[in-house]
Design a protein around this motif. Structure first.
Motif, PDB file in Angstrom:
ATOM      1  N   GLU A 126       0.833  -1.201   0.000  1.00  0.00           N
ATOM      2  CA  GLU A 126       0.000   0.000   0.000  1.00  0.00           C
ATOM      3  C   GLU A 126       0.867   1.250   0.000  1.00  0.00           C
ATOM      4  O   GLU A 126       1.977   1.251   0.548  1.00  0.00           O
ATOM      5  CB  GLU A 126      -0.910   0.013   1.230  1.00  0.00           C
ATOM      6  CG  GLU A 126      -1.931  -1.103   1.269  1.00  0.00           C
ATOM      7  CD  GLU A 126      -2.784  -1.043   2.520  1.00  0.00           C
ATOM      8  OE1 GLU A 126      -3.459  -0.016   2.736  1.00  0.00           O
ATOM      9  OE2 GLU A 126      -2.749  -2.008   3.303  1.00  0.00           O
ATOM     10  N   ASN A 161       3.858   7.349   5.785  1.00  0.00           N
ATOM     11  CA  ASN A 161       2.449   7.479   6.174  1.00  0.00           C
ATOM     12  C   ASN A 161       2.029   8.942   6.242  1.00  0.00           C
ATOM     13  O   ASN A 161       2.820   9.819   6.609  1.00  0.00           O
ATOM     14  CB  ASN A 161       2.213   6.837   7.543  1.00  0.00           C
ATOM     15  CG  ASN A 161       2.736   5.418   7.595  1.00  0.00           C
ATOM     16  OD1 ASN A 161       3.907   5.172   7.336  1.00  0.00           O
ATOM     17  ND2 ASN A 161       1.885   4.479   7.935  1.00  0.00           N
ATOM     18  N   SER A 168      -2.047   9.531  10.319  1.00  0.00           N
ATOM     19  CA  SER A 168      -2.074   8.107  10.643  1.00  0.00           C
ATOM     20  C   SER A 168      -1.740   7.871  12.107  1.00  0.00           C
ATOM     21  O   SER A 168      -0.757   8.402  12.636  1.00  0.00           O
ATOM     22  CB  SER A 168      -1.072   7.346   9.765  1.00  0.00           C
ATOM     23  OG  SER A 168      -0.962   6.002  10.197  1.00  0.00           O
ATOM     24  N   LEU A 212      -7.148   5.683  11.694  1.00  0.00           N
ATOM     25  CA  LEU A 212      -6.673   4.355  11.296  1.00  0.00           C
ATOM     26  C   LEU A 212      -6.516   4.311   9.776  1.00  0.00           C
ATOM     27  O   LEU A 212      -7.261   3.641   9.053  1.00  0.00           O
ATOM     28  CB  LEU A 212      -7.631   3.274  11.776  1.00  0.00           C
ATOM     29  CG  LEU A 212      -7.470   2.842  13.230  1.00  0.00           C
ATOM     30  CD1 LEU A 212      -8.497   1.785  13.593  1.00  0.00           C
ATOM     31  CD2 LEU A 212      -6.065   2.309  13.482  1.00  0.00           C
ATOM     32  N   THR A 250      -1.983   1.890   7.883  1.00  0.00           N
ATOM     33  CA  THR A 250      -1.609   1.074   9.038  1.00  0.00           C
ATOM     34  C   THR A 250      -0.499   0.095   8.657  1.00  0.00           C
ATOM     35  O   THR A 250      -0.705  -1.120   8.570  1.00  0.00           O
ATOM     36  CB  THR A 250      -2.837   0.323   9.592  1.00  0.00           C
ATOM     37  OG1 THR A 250      -3.440  -0.412   8.526  1.00  0.00           O
ATOM     38  CG2 THR A 250      -3.832   1.278  10.183  1.00  0.00           C
ATOM     39  N   TYR A 251       0.674   0.641   8.415  1.00  0.00           N
ATOM     40  CA  TYR A 251       1.835  -0.171   8.041  1.00  0.00           C
ATOM     41  C   TYR A 251       3.114   0.609   8.334  1.00  0.00           C
ATOM     42  O   TYR A 251       3.103   1.836   8.453  1.00  0.00           O
ATOM     43  CB  TYR A 251       1.791  -0.549   6.553  1.00  0.00           C
ATOM     44  CG  TYR A 251       1.410   0.593   5.627  1.00  0.00           C
ATOM     45  CD1 TYR A 251       2.320   1.598   5.275  1.00  0.00           C
ATOM     46  CD2 TYR A 251       0.123   0.673   5.094  1.00  0.00           C
ATOM     47  CE1 TYR A 251       1.954   2.634   4.441  1.00  0.00           C
ATOM     48  CE2 TYR A 251      -0.244   1.704   4.255  1.00  0.00           C
ATOM     49  CZ  TYR A 251       0.676   2.691   3.926  1.00  0.00           C
ATOM     50  OH  TYR A 251       0.309   3.727   3.100  1.00  0.00           O
ATOM     51  N   ASP A 267       2.550  -5.041   7.745  1.00  0.00           N
ATOM     52  CA  ASP A 267       1.129  -4.773   7.927  1.00  0.00           C
ATOM     53  C   ASP A 267       0.813  -4.730   9.421  1.00  0.00           C
ATOM     54  O   ASP A 267       0.969  -5.722  10.130  1.00  0.00           O
ATOM     55  CB  ASP A 267       0.317  -5.870   7.234  1.00  0.00           C
ATOM     56  CG  ASP A 267      -1.176  -5.592   7.248  1.00  0.00           C
ATOM     57  OD1 ASP A 267      -1.597  -4.599   7.872  1.00  0.00           O
ATOM     58  OD2 ASP A 267      -1.926  -6.366   6.636  1.00  0.00           O
ATOM     59  N   PHE A 281      -2.271  -3.678  10.680  1.00  0.00           N
ATOM     60  CA  PHE A 281      -3.705  -3.588  10.937  1.00  0.00           C
ATOM     61  C   PHE A 281      -4.125  -4.514  12.073  1.00  0.00           C
ATOM     62  O   PHE A 281      -4.991  -4.175  12.876  1.00  0.00           O
ATOM     63  CB  PHE A 281      -4.501  -3.916   9.667  1.00  0.00           C
ATOM     64  CG  PHE A 281      -5.979  -3.792   9.856  1.00  0.00           C
ATOM     65  CD1 PHE A 281      -6.585  -2.544   9.845  1.00  0.00           C
ATOM     66  CD2 PHE A 281      -6.778  -4.909  10.075  1.00  0.00           C
ATOM     67  CE1 PHE A 281      -7.951  -2.418  10.037  1.00  0.00           C
ATOM     68  CE2 PHE A 281      -8.145  -4.793  10.275  1.00  0.00           C
ATOM     69  CZ  PHE A 281      -8.732  -3.539  10.250  1.00  0.00           C
ATOM     70  N   TYR A 282      -3.508  -5.686  12.160  1.00  0.00           N
ATOM     71  CA  TYR A 282      -3.849  -6.648  13.211  1.00  0.00           C
ATOM     72  C   TYR A 282      -3.699  -6.011  14.594  1.00  0.00           C
ATOM     73  O   TYR A 282      -4.551  -6.183  15.467  1.00  0.00           O
ATOM     74  CB  TYR A 282      -2.940  -7.868  13.086  1.00  0.00           C
ATOM     75  CG  TYR A 282      -3.021  -8.834  14.248  1.00  0.00           C
ATOM     76  CD1 TYR A 282      -4.043  -9.778  14.339  1.00  0.00           C
ATOM     77  CD2 TYR A 282      -2.064  -8.804  15.267  1.00  0.00           C
ATOM     78  CE1 TYR A 282      -4.116 -10.654  15.413  1.00  0.00           C
ATOM     79  CE2 TYR A 282      -2.126  -9.672  16.342  1.00  0.00           C
ATOM     80  CZ  TYR A 282      -3.153 -10.592  16.409  1.00  0.00           C
ATOM     81  OH  TYR A 282      -3.217 -11.453  17.469  1.00  0.00           O
ATOM     82  N   TYR A 335      -3.628  -2.706  15.386  1.00  0.00           N
ATOM     83  CA  TYR A 335      -4.519  -1.583  15.632  1.00  0.00           C
ATOM     84  C   TYR A 335      -5.966  -2.026  15.746  1.00  0.00           C
ATOM     85  O   TYR A 335      -6.766  -1.395  16.448  1.00  0.00           O
ATOM     86  CB  TYR A 335      -4.323  -0.531  14.537  1.00  0.00           C
ATOM     87  CG  TYR A 335      -2.980   0.133  14.699  1.00  0.00           C
ATOM     88  CD1 TYR A 335      -2.764   1.054  15.716  1.00  0.00           C
ATOM     89  CD2 TYR A 335      -1.908  -0.218  13.895  1.00  0.00           C
ATOM     90  CE1 TYR A 335      -1.526   1.634  15.912  1.00  0.00           C
ATOM     91  CE2 TYR A 335      -0.664   0.356  14.079  1.00  0.00           C
ATOM     92  CZ  TYR A 335      -0.476   1.276  15.092  1.00  0.00           C
ATOM     93  OH  TYR A 335       0.755   1.835  15.290  1.00  0.00           O
ATOM     94  N   PHE A 336      -6.306  -3.125  15.084  1.00  0.00           N
ATOM     95  CA  PHE A 336      -7.644  -3.685  15.247  1.00  0.00           C
ATOM     96  C   PHE A 336      -7.861  -4.116  16.698  1.00  0.00           C
ATOM     97  O   PHE A 336      -8.965  -4.014  17.237  1.00  0.00           O
ATOM     98  CB  PHE A 336      -7.824  -4.872  14.295  1.00  0.00           C
ATOM     99  CG  PHE A 336      -9.175  -5.520  14.378  1.00  0.00           C
ATOM    100  CD1 PHE A 336     -10.283  -4.917  13.786  1.00  0.00           C
ATOM    101  CD2 PHE A 336      -9.344  -6.722  15.056  1.00  0.00           C
ATOM    102  CE1 PHE A 336     -11.538  -5.515  13.866  1.00  0.00           C
ATOM    103  CE2 PHE A 336     -10.590  -7.317  15.138  1.00  0.00           C
ATOM    104  CZ  PHE A 336     -11.691  -6.713  14.541  1.00  0.00           C
ATOM    105  N   TYR A 352       4.296 -10.582   9.266  1.00  0.00           N
ATOM    106  CA  TYR A 352       3.373  -9.616   8.674  1.00  0.00           C
ATOM    107  C   TYR A 352       4.027  -8.795   7.567  1.00  0.00           C
ATOM    108  O   TYR A 352       3.487  -7.765   7.167  1.00  0.00           O
ATOM    109  CB  TYR A 352       2.816  -8.698   9.772  1.00  0.00           C
ATOM    110  CG  TYR A 352       2.064  -9.463  10.830  1.00  0.00           C
ATOM    111  CD1 TYR A 352       0.817 -10.017  10.552  1.00  0.00           C
ATOM    112  CD2 TYR A 352       2.604  -9.656  12.091  1.00  0.00           C
ATOM    113  CE1 TYR A 352       0.128 -10.745  11.513  1.00  0.00           C
ATOM    114  CE2 TYR A 352       1.922 -10.384  13.059  1.00  0.00           C
ATOM    115  CZ  TYR A 352       0.683 -10.918  12.764  1.00  0.00           C
ATOM    116  OH  TYR A 352       0.001 -11.641  13.719  1.00  0.00           O
TER     117      TYR A 352
END
Length: 709
Positions: free
Chosen positions: A238, A463, A467, A674, A677-678, A688, A690-691, A693-694, A707
């Motif tokens: 991304e 970013n 972010s 959010l 997210t990387y 990555d 995202f895991y 921040y989720f 990741y």
């Protein structure tokens, strides 16, 4: 399922790459022209790129520029009776009349004329359009862009001119407004925007917009080995808004002598994937090759890169960097790379095939995310003996400038230089092309380097400023110090916890090949210019081992990806050496050497003492720093000693300090979304997050390969 089907389609496309309707593999032919035929005499070779018309689009193809060979002697051979004389290739200072430019194109080009010249950033690219006829009769429509730094140096002594220009038209440079955040899709000034003298004030970290060049690898482009049976190098990643161009740089650590197809895909919100194919020949004499891709939009995007050989059924290795060009606002940091002051003589009685030799200073690696308009080279040196009224300076294979003597006394001449130095080649090769060359000189000379440094600004990550990842451990400070025996790389982090022990110092100590580190190193750091106290709670010293150690993992994530890459690139440049790198991203405690810390007048001093058996291998130091001050803060390098010799002092040097600034209040109020997210530049590959921040967690201090994209 949809993602899997897209990936499978791309794999099948690449594995049948270049096959005609009858199943025959695509054939590429070498096409070479002199620079004079294209009207390019005098142009800077590091700032050109080749595009050809494929029947529907202008697409990039690697452009090989005929390199020139120079002899050199390393600075650490000063005062040796028999110095080692090496030989390397560099780009010429400017394209000469007979400089050969070569590329590899399909043997049967499509018919038809292009509708116009290439466009990027909302405008026409500057350069030269030429209709060219190959000696075999095939005609090609070429465009040599003069504002895109994508050429590769190569030994073309055996190549011959085999084409002629039938028709030629110049497209002059056109100025355009640089893209600002929130104005995506607007024209961009391009890669040759005006040089900006770095502004070193605290607001610099949050308010200024600059253009950057960032490089990283993917899991399947880091010396990735595959076969034609289901194997394609590459992957997807991304990019944030305001990214407007990218390059795929295939290095000499890949299997040479093959024809590759490179597929680049783009996907934007609410759009389908679109793809563009590029053909690449990796010459066995080139350190790297580059294809350049302008994005159709500067909006946030997902990008796919796939690399596979054409008409090849064996096992192959791909080693490639992804290079991104973009604009960013805020979080800019100050870096510097400083050479130890040196003085001594070198005697080379006879240098064959040369008008003289160059003196080489290794270790100048700029950080990824460098603001390419701000990088500055500063030096003052005196050469006594056989030297002319000027010397040339190179960084890697890139010609920087010609410096004329400022003064003379007897046979001694003093040179002073303070100039913009393009970081393109250095960043896009991950720092592999790290040598600075000064010369030519001849016979016996006495050299005194009072200072030699590269400095500028960089962005720790790509970013956008909103972010939430900036609240985590993204901002990091960078400095490097190089001396005759070795190189010291320094990084400063904040883990984002907000506590009084959230700051970290990580140091990577590495000897150059065939050299040994000096046994002592000391660095002094200042918090808020010494107004507030900086101390340490714990410190450790490590070597290659079998376990992870927080900050050390982040330090090695960037360094370890160069293992096996730097040596291959330098091998193609010549007999240049690298510093010794670790093959693993794990460590063990170093028990035969010591590290200690103390606070003096509010400053933190860190001492490293290496034992006699430890100076031959890389080592890493980690320090957990403490502070009583809260709020926005700055940590800056105040002094550095190597081997008991003062390398840098912020009170006596004209070189700006390396400074890490964390705008705590700005981050707390702004970096709350959010998005993006990387981590991309921190670990050397896009990780990555995202895991985490989720689950409302921080990513932490370890680069997690699980990741990586």
């Amino acid at each position: 399922m949809r993602v899997w089907l897209i990936s499978l389609t791309i794999v099948v496309t690449l594995l049948t790459a270049g096959q005609s309707g009858g199943g025959e593999p695509l054939k590429l032919v070498e096409l070479c022209l002199p620079a004079s035929a294209l009207g390019l005499v005098g142009h800077a070779p590091h700032s050109v790129a080749a595009l050809w018309w494929n029947g529907t689009h202008w697409v990039s193809t690697p452009l090989y520029v005929e390199a020139v060979a120079v002899n050199f002697v390393y600075a650490f051979d000063l005062n040796k009776s028999v110095p080692n004389v090496g030989r390397a290739v560099v780009m010429p200072p400017g394209l000469q009349h007979n400089t050969k430019l070569c590329m590899y194109l399909p043997s049967e080009p499509p018919r038809g004329r292009p509708a116009g010249t290439p466009r990027a950033w909302g405008r026409e690219l500057a350069g030269v359009y030429a209709e060219v006829e190959h000696e075999r009769g095939a005609r090609y429509h070429l465009f040599i862009a003069t504002e895109v730094p994508s050429a590769s140096p190569a030994n073309l002594s055996k190549a011959r001119v085999n084409a002629r220009v039938v028709n030629k038209t110049d497209t002059p440079p056109k100025q355009a407004q640089a893209t600002q955040p929130g104005q995506t899709g607007q024209p961009h000034a391009g890669l040759h925007a005006a040089h900006i003298e770095p502004l070193y004030t605290s607001h610099y970290a949050t308010s200024l917009t600059l253009s950057y060049i960032g490089s990283f690898k993917l899991v399947k482009t880091d010396k990735y080995t595959a076969s034609w049976v289901g194997g394609v190098a590459g992957g997807s990643f991304e990019l944030p808004p305001d990214t407007y161009a990218m390059e795929v740089v295939i290095t000499a650590a890949s299997t040479p002598g093959l024809y590759y197809e490179v597929v680049v895909g783009e996907k934007y919100p609410n759009t389908d994937w679109t793809y563009r194919s590029y053909y690449v020949y990796l010459s066995s004499s080139a350190p790297y090759v580059t294809i350049w891709h302008a994005f159709s939009s500067s909006d946030a995007k997902r990008v796919y890169v796939g690399i596979a050989p054409i008409g090849y059924s064996g096992t192959y290795t791909v080693d490639a960097f992804v290079v991104v060009y973009g604009d960013a606002r805020g979080y800019w940091q100050r870096f510097h790379i400083v050479e130890q002051p040196v003085s001594g003589w070198i005697s080379v009685p006879r240098v064959p095939r040369s008008d003289g030799y160059y003196i080489v200073f290794p270790g100048f690696t700029a950080p990824p995310g460098t603001a390419y308009t701000t990088t500055q080279l500063s030096s003052s040196f005196t050469i006594c003996g056989s030297v002319g009224d000027y010397v040339n300076i190179y960084w890697g294979t890139t010609y920087v400038t010609r410096v004329y003597r400022q003064s003379a006394s007897g046979d001694c001449k003093t040179f002073v230089v303070n100039t913009w130095v393009p970081p393109y080649e250095n960043v896009k090769t991950g720092g592999s092309t790290h040598h600075i060359l000064i010369g030519p000189v001849g016979g016996t000379v006495q050299l005194t380097i009072r200072h030699l440094a590269i400095y500028g600004s960089y962005r720790p990550e790509i970013n956008r400023e909103t972010s939430r990842v900036w609240q985590d451990m993204l901002t990091w400070g960078y400095a490097a110090y190089t001396s005759n025996p070795g190189r010291i790389e320094v990084k400063i982090y904040d883990v984002g916890s907000g506590g009084t022990e959230s700051m970290r110092l990580a140091v990577y100590l590495s000897p150059y090949q065939h050299q040994t580190l000096c046994n002592t190193f000391r660095i002094r750091l200042a918090l808020n210019n010494g107004i507030n106290t900086l101390a340490a709670s714990t410190a450790g010293l490590y070597v290659e081992g079998d376990r992870l150690e927080s900050v050390i993992s982040l330090l090695l994530g960037w360094v370890a990806q160069l293992f096996g890459t730097m040596a291959k690139i330098l091998e193609k440049i010549g007999t240049a050496i690298s510093w010794i790198l670790l093959a693993k991203d794990t460590v063990a405690v170093l028990s035969t050497s010591s590290i200690s810390t103390t606070t003096v007048d509010n400053y933190l001093d860190v001492y490293v003492n290496l034992g006699a058996l430890d100076v031959y291998k890389p080592a890493m130091a980690k320090v957990v720093m403490t502070r009583t001050y809260s709020g926005d803060y700055t940590v800056a390098v105040k002094e550095v000693y190597m081997c008991g010799i003062l390398i840098y002092s912020d009170t006596s040097s004209i070189i700006p300090t390396a400074q890490y600034h964390k705008p705590v209040s700005f981050i707390s109020s702004t970096a709350t979304q959010l998005v993006d997210t990387y981590r991309t530049l921190t670990c050397g590959k896009q990780e990555d997050l995202f895991y985490y921040y989720f689950r409302n967690e921080y990513a932490g201090e370890v680069c997690r390969t699980l990741y990586y994209r």
